[in-house]
Design an enzyme around this catalytic site. Structure first.
Site: not given
Ligand code: PLP
Length: 396
Positions: A130, A211, A246
């Site tokens: 990511w 993660d 999500k």
């Molecule tokens: C792989 C991954 N890790 C962590 C996150 C963290 O998202 P957030 O900070 O919006 O909770 C995301 C969000 O798209 C993600 O795709």
């Protein structure tokens, strides 16, 4: 002073949002930004979360600070979701935990905790990973390297190559793993792969940093963490960053957690003070609101049942869109093998097409996706599948 600083290039994915918005083509399809959408393209508030918000509004009687760790019930709930309510690690109180501003906050506090450890440590991320992992970890001052992960020719994990790299690592290495629904590829480790990662970590002493931002959006709430739970049982220490963006639809509430598995209750108590100190030096305390809502949903039987059913239906919808897209691709007579689409998990897939083909899909057919050809499958709907497959055929 500020004239030394130039404007940075626009974030390519965020740029897609405005291009999509301004595109007058009624057939336009947005497969760019990674948010869940329903059949009508809307990111709705989950019904159990909405009910929890109503309850919270009626019962909250103060806006004073909560403790530095966040909402206690939220922390308990998230620990059980990830480790399982009967986990011996939880019973032995080996987890230090803190509510964080989203999964990003958790990743960043986790990275800063690692930075406090003496010695030259390296964080290994999957190739690809990511996009935001790299700035989040790098800006904490850590070294980053990549381990082989995705095999573009099969659309699956090249575990042999990944394992060869893991075999070289040791106690000064931290390995960032996607708990499930790998972003951006959708290619997940199998349970056997998790077992092998666990045995490498236990033997070589590298620390897993998991993660998990999509629990429940792959094969189900329990199934999605099977590998993570196995890993947790086999290693002494592990870091987990969770997100409720999500699976609770709490994108803008910034709700996540950092869970640090340690060797003992005493160590967990020490690490608790460290992660709270990292948070204090950054943003003091996490926003509490999302934590209250998640706590209410997880601790109330009827809300929990409703949430699980809705989450399940979201996961099933993504699966059926995957199957539907593959069927349309086959009906178009496209020779290239896209069968990986139905094997991948969660919201994302790499289509494996060139940047030029991605550009043509956008400029000629108003189908928007990241340059890497990562698509948000949840951005599809049953009405556009044929159009997407036809357009894909035209650019291939
Ligand atoms: C792989 C991954 N890790 C962590 C996150 C963290 O998202 P957030 O900070 O919006 O909770 C995301 C969000 O798209 C993600 O795709």
């Amino acid at each position: 002073m500020f004239d030394q600083l130039n404007a940075l290039p626009a974030d390519p994915l965020l740029g897609l949002i405005s291009q999509f918005r301004d595109d007058p083509n009624p057939k336009k399809v947005d497969l760019g930004v990674g948010v869940y959408r329903d059949e009508s393209g809307h990111t709705a508030i989950m019904s159990a979360v909405q009910k929890a918000a109503q309850q919270h509004l009626e019962t909250e009687d103060s806006k004073t600070y909560i403790g530095p760790g966040g909402v206690p019930g939220f922390i308990q709930g998230v620990k059980s979701l990830v480790f399982g309510k009967d986990s011996s690690i939880l019973k032995d109180e080996r987890i230090a935990a803190i509510q964080t501003p989203g999964g990003c906050g958790a990743l960043r506090v986790g990275a800063e905790l690692i930075k406090r450890v003496k010695g030259e440590l390296t964080v290994w991320v999957s190739d690809p990973t990511w996009a935001n992992h790299i700035p989040l970890i790098k800006s904490a001052g850590l070294n980053i390297k990549t381990y082989p992960y995705f095999d573009h020719s099969t659309g699956a994990v090249n575990f042999t190559a990944m394992d060869e790299q893991l075999a070289q690592l040791g106690p000064t290495d931290i390995v960032l793993l996607h708990g499930c629904c790998h972003n951006p590829t959708g290619a997940d480790l199998s349970f056997e792969n998790w077992q092998q990662v666990a045995s490498r970590a236990a033997q070589n002493g590298f620390i897993p940093f998991v993660d998990i931002a999509y629990q429940g959006l792959g094969d189900g709430l329990e199934e999605d963490v099977k590998g993570v739970r196995y890993l947790a049982e086999k290693v002494d220490e592990m870091i987990v960053a969770t997100s409720c963006s999500k699976n609770f639809g709490l994108y803008r509430e910034r709700t996540g957690s950092l869970l640090i598995q340690t060797k003992s209750k005493e160590q967990a108590q020490a690490i608790q003070t460290q992660i709270q100190d990292v948070a204090r030096a950054n943003y003091s305390m996490s926003p509490a609101y999302g934590g209250f809502l998640v706590d209410l949903v997880l601790s109330n039987d009827s809300l929990r049942t409703e949430w699980e059913a809705e989450l399940n239906s979201m996961a099933l919808r993504v699966k059926s869109l995957r199957a539907g897209l593959l069927k349309q691709i086959q009906l178009q007579g496209i020779e290239q093998d896209f069968s990986f689409i139905t094997q991948q998990k969660g919201m994302f897939s790499y289509l494996g097409i060139t940047k030029e083909q991605v550009q043509r899909l956008k400029s000629e057919y108003s189908i928007y996706m990241a340059d890497s050809s990562r698509v948000n499958v949840a951005g599809l709907n049953t009405h556009c599948l044929e159009y997407v497959a036809q357009s894909l055929k035209a650019v291939l």
